[in-house]
Design an enzyme around this catalytic site. Structure first.
Site, PDB file in Angstrom:
ATOM      1  N   GLN A  38      -4.975  -5.274   6.634  1.00 41.33           N
ATOM      2  CA  GLN A  38      -6.009  -6.149   6.067  1.00 41.33           C
ATOM      3  C   GLN A  38      -6.043  -7.515   6.744  1.00 41.33           C
ATOM      4  O   GLN A  38      -6.741  -8.416   6.282  1.00 41.33           O
ATOM      5  CB  GLN A  38      -5.762  -6.345   4.560  1.00 41.33           C
ATOM      6  CG  GLN A  38      -5.871  -5.093   3.730  1.00 41.33           C
ATOM      7  CD  GLN A  38      -7.283  -4.532   3.685  1.00 41.33           C
ATOM      8  OE1 GLN A  38      -8.266  -5.245   3.918  1.00 41.33           O
ATOM      9  NE2 GLN A  38      -7.393  -3.256   3.398  1.00 41.33           N
TER      10      GLN A  38
ATOM     11  N   HIS B 286       0.866  -1.177   0.000  1.00 43.55           N
ATOM     12  CA  HIS B 286       0.000   0.000   0.000  1.00 43.55           C
ATOM     13  C   HIS B 286       0.908   1.234   0.000  1.00 43.55           C
ATOM     14  O   HIS B 286       2.016   1.182   0.545  1.00 43.55           O
ATOM     15  CB  HIS B 286      -0.833  -0.048   1.279  1.00 43.55           C
ATOM     16  CG  HIS B 286      -1.924   0.971   1.376  1.00 43.55           C
ATOM     17  ND1 HIS B 286      -1.698   2.256   1.780  1.00 43.55           N
ATOM     18  CD2 HIS B 286      -3.247   0.875   1.125  1.00 43.55           C
ATOM     19  CE1 HIS B 286      -2.845   2.914   1.791  1.00 43.55           C
ATOM     20  NE2 HIS B 286      -3.803   2.109   1.386  1.00 43.55           N
TER      21      HIS B 286
ATOM     22  N   ASP C 130       2.673  -4.903   7.959  1.00 42.42           N
ATOM     23  CA  ASP C 130       1.490  -4.069   7.759  1.00 42.42           C
ATOM     24  C   ASP C 130       0.279  -4.990   7.834  1.00 42.42           C
ATOM     25  O   ASP C 130      -0.013  -5.727   6.893  1.00 42.42           O
ATOM     26  CB  ASP C 130       1.589  -3.368   6.392  1.00 42.42           C
ATOM     27  CG  ASP C 130       0.302  -2.658   5.998  1.00 42.42           C
ATOM     28  OD1 ASP C 130      -0.708  -2.789   6.730  1.00 42.42           O
ATOM     29  OD2 ASP C 130       0.302  -1.977   4.958  1.00 42.42           O
TER      30      ASP C 130
ATOM     31  N   LYS D  42     -10.829  -0.903  10.071  1.00 42.02           N
ATOM     32  CA  LYS D  42     -10.998  -2.041   9.166  1.00 42.02           C
ATOM     33  C   LYS D  42     -11.416  -3.293   9.932  1.00 42.02           C
ATOM     34  O   LYS D  42     -11.636  -4.340   9.349  1.00 42.02           O
ATOM     35  CB  LYS D  42      -9.700  -2.307   8.403  1.00 42.02           C
ATOM     36  CG  LYS D  42      -9.326  -1.156   7.464  1.00 42.02           C
ATOM     37  CD  LYS D  42      -8.100  -1.485   6.654  1.00 42.02           C
ATOM     38  CE  LYS D  42      -7.466  -0.275   6.021  1.00 42.02           C
ATOM     39  NZ  LYS D  42      -8.156   0.189   4.813  1.00 42.02           N
TER      40      LYS D  42
ATOM     41  N   CYS E 197      -4.727   2.581  -3.859  1.00 39.37           N
ATOM     42  CA  CYS E 197      -3.503   3.062  -3.202  1.00 39.37           C
ATOM     43  C   CYS E 197      -2.342   2.102  -3.397  1.00 39.37           C
ATOM     44  O   CYS E 197      -1.453   2.011  -2.529  1.00 39.37           O
ATOM     45  CB  CYS E 197      -3.693   3.297  -1.696  1.00 39.37           C
ATOM     46  SG  CYS E 197      -4.869   4.580  -1.332  1.00 39.37           S
TER      47      CYS E 197
END
Ligand SMILES: Cc1ncc(COP(=O)(O)O)c(C=O)c1O
Lengths: 144, 410
Positions: free
Chosen positions: B207, B127, B204, B230, B368
């Site tokens: 998600q 991202h 990261d 999220k 993104c």
């Protein structure tokens, strides 16, 4: 007969008055998008490109007999359909009237969402760019 | 009543007020969970209750409200600690989100540990928020960004990781689950390889944190960043997990209140962890909301969540596979949460506009992750992304919608 920007806007609004549901309306926009005279691939240079985040728009302008003539293209058909309406209303008008106009027809035919900056489809920048071209042509004319 | 799996979907969906609204006159089919998930009533209530009955600044007042708010906020830190199985609660830093967490590390860890000609290793599926902070750091320090390539399926090859890990590599930062391709990366292996090279790793998890249980000790990652919004929680708040030894060695990120012990004009003594990294009044209500979101996830349990989401994902992959001219972008063996695709000859934007008219919310564009789109030579994709409340019926509606899109643009 006058054929002002306001006249042309009224014409488009009347045309869209026929549609009772969104499907018909969008099918019409798609057909307009398909009909729009394209800018040739080789002429889609970066100086004509208006970058939207979602779809890209190419805009070309020239002066003919004191009127601004626009051609444009996009990689998305719906964007192209809306472009075709903008060109119908603004192309062939004097720089003066393009600079001074406040377009209302897009809102009146219920397509305002396509001019929202959050759509980032390049249309808002395109209208701005059309006015800038008109300004430049006017300045050029005055300078002569 | 519809029961897809062990989860009672009807009862579950009843907890999310927004799922029962209409968009453009059609019942909402929300398939943009990768951008932000919806919030259950319990999260909304927790935030309202905080403002109605508990609101006060934390870590400051001796008065009862402030003490209560501080306690509630610090309880959430402990809840997050258990949620990701961190060793200590002071390894849990409240941030503004994944982006905030990554920038903290880039700024603070980068300041101390990255020098000229050092390398930072990322993947080609990151991202923008796991690319740009490193580019900015590289610019400042004269360091270099190295990129692990991806295959046509959207997978990385561990051989490339091996090849790109050198004596110069001072940090590896990779996405756990790709927001554009759905690829589940082999983060355990990457972390093991990086550590063998003496290199710390940031994951990261934007998600991932709501799809799969995260155990930072088992993973042995050095940093893990994620966003509350999220995972059924509010926007504007997130978590950065960091190993104590790194957090202690890193300089503070921002200066201000809360992050200090004593201040004089001659010298300021910084506060200890985690407050060293939490300058200023935080998003207290957001933190409280995150606590409620974790309670919500725990009330279902990851076993049931994973089973349900896998089933929906498999169903989506096979259902969308039947649409003629549909090409999936990202076909990794291990995928979760999102299906990205293109319709032959149809711009993603056009598809998105028509689906929206049918009440179906998907994301279109580059998500993104522009380098991924360049890698595949496409302007963007249409992305359907799923949550625990997504049903197969919604996938069917998406498929019907796409059939219609195809007919309209033929
Ligand atoms: C993989 C990934 N990383 C980072 C982010 C940034 O998260 P946030 O905007 O919540 O900081 C996102 C959000 O889209 C993401 O999907």
């Amino acid at each position: 007969m006058e054929n002002t920007i306001a006249d042309r806007e009224a014409e488009v609004v009347e045309e869209f008055g026929m549609f009772t549901d969104w499907m018909d309306k969008y099918e019409y926009i798609i057909s307009l998008g398909k009909e729009l005279p394209l800018i040739e691939e080789s002429k889609k240079t970066d100086d004509l490109l208006i970058k939207g985040c979602q779809s890209r728009v190419w805009l070309h302008a020239k002066m003919e007999n004191g009127k601004v003539v626009f051609t444009a293209d996009s990689d998305a058909i719906i964007t192209k359909g809306v472009i075709s309406l903008l060109i119908r209303v603004l192309s062939g008008q004097s720089p003066e009237s393009i600079i001074n106009t406040e377009l209302t027809f897009v809102e009146r035919i219920g397509l305002k969402e396509h001019l929202s900056p959050t759509r980032s489809n390049g249309l808002v920048s395109m209208i701005k760019q059309m006015k800038l071209y008109a300004l430049a042509f006017k300045a050029q004319h005055n300078g002569q | 009543m519809i029961i897809d799996t062990k989860i009672d979907i009807t009862a579950l969906r009843a907890k999310f007020p927004i799922l029962h609204t209409e968009v453009n006159g059609k019942p909402l089919v929300y398939l943009d969970n990768g951008a932000s998930s919806q919030k259950p009533q319990s999260v909304i209530d927790a935030i309202s209750r905080y403002y109605e009955a508990e609101n006060s600044n934390i870590h400051r007042g001796v008065h009862t409200l402030s003490a209560n708010a501080t306690m509630a906020y610090e309880e959430v830190r402990k809840k997050v600690q258990r949620f990701i199985n961190a060793r200590y609660d002071h390894e849990v830093i409240f941030t503004s989100g994944t982006t905030g967490g990554i920038n903290l590390v880039a700024s603070s860890f980068g300041e101390k540990f990255i020098g000229k000609d050092d390398e930072i290793l990322i993947t080609a599926m990151e991202h923008h928020s796991n690319i740009v902070p490193w580019q900015m750091l590289c610019e400042r320090k004269g360091a270099k960004l190295q990129v692990i390539p991806i295959s046509d399926e959207g997978e990385i090859d561990l051989k490339d990781v091996e090849r790109l890990l050198t004596a110069k590599t001072k940090l590896v930062s990779v996405v756990h689950i790709s927001n554009s391709l759905g690829t589940v990366n082999p983060v355990s292996e990457i972390i093991r390889m990086a550590h063998a090279n003496g290199t710390p790793v940031l994951i990261d998890g934007a998600q991932a944190a709501h799809h799969t249980p995260v155990d930072v000790q088992a993973l042995d990652c050095d940093f893990y960043a994620f966003s509350a919004h999220k995972m059924y929680g509010p926007t504007g708040v997130g978590i950065l997990y960091g190993k104590e030894e790194y957090l202690n060695a890193m300089p503070p990120y921002q200066g201000g209140g809360d992050m200090i012990k004593t201040v004089s004009f001659a010298k300021t003594e910084y506060n200890e962890l985690p407050f060293k990294f939490e300058a200023g009044t935080p998003h207290i209500a957001g933190g409280i909301g995150l606590g409620a979101a974790i309670d919500f996830i725990n009330s279902i349990g990851f076993e049931a969540i994973s089973a349900h989401e896998k089933e929906v994902m498999q169903y989506a992959i096979s259902t969308l596979g039947t649409i003629s001219g549909l090409r999936q972008i990202g076909t990794a063996k291990k995928r979760a949460g999102v299906v990205s695709f293109l319709l032959d000859g149809i711009h993603p934007y056009d598809a998105g506009v028509i689906l929206d008219k049918m009440g179906i919310a998907v994301r279109t564009g580059h998500h993104c992750t522009q380098p991924i789109m360049d890698r595949f030579g496409i302007p963007g994709t249409v992305r359907a992304s799923f949550a625990v409340y997504t049903t197969k019926q919604e996938v069917d509606k998406l498929a019907e919608g796409l059939e219609r899109v195809v007919r309209m643009f033929k």
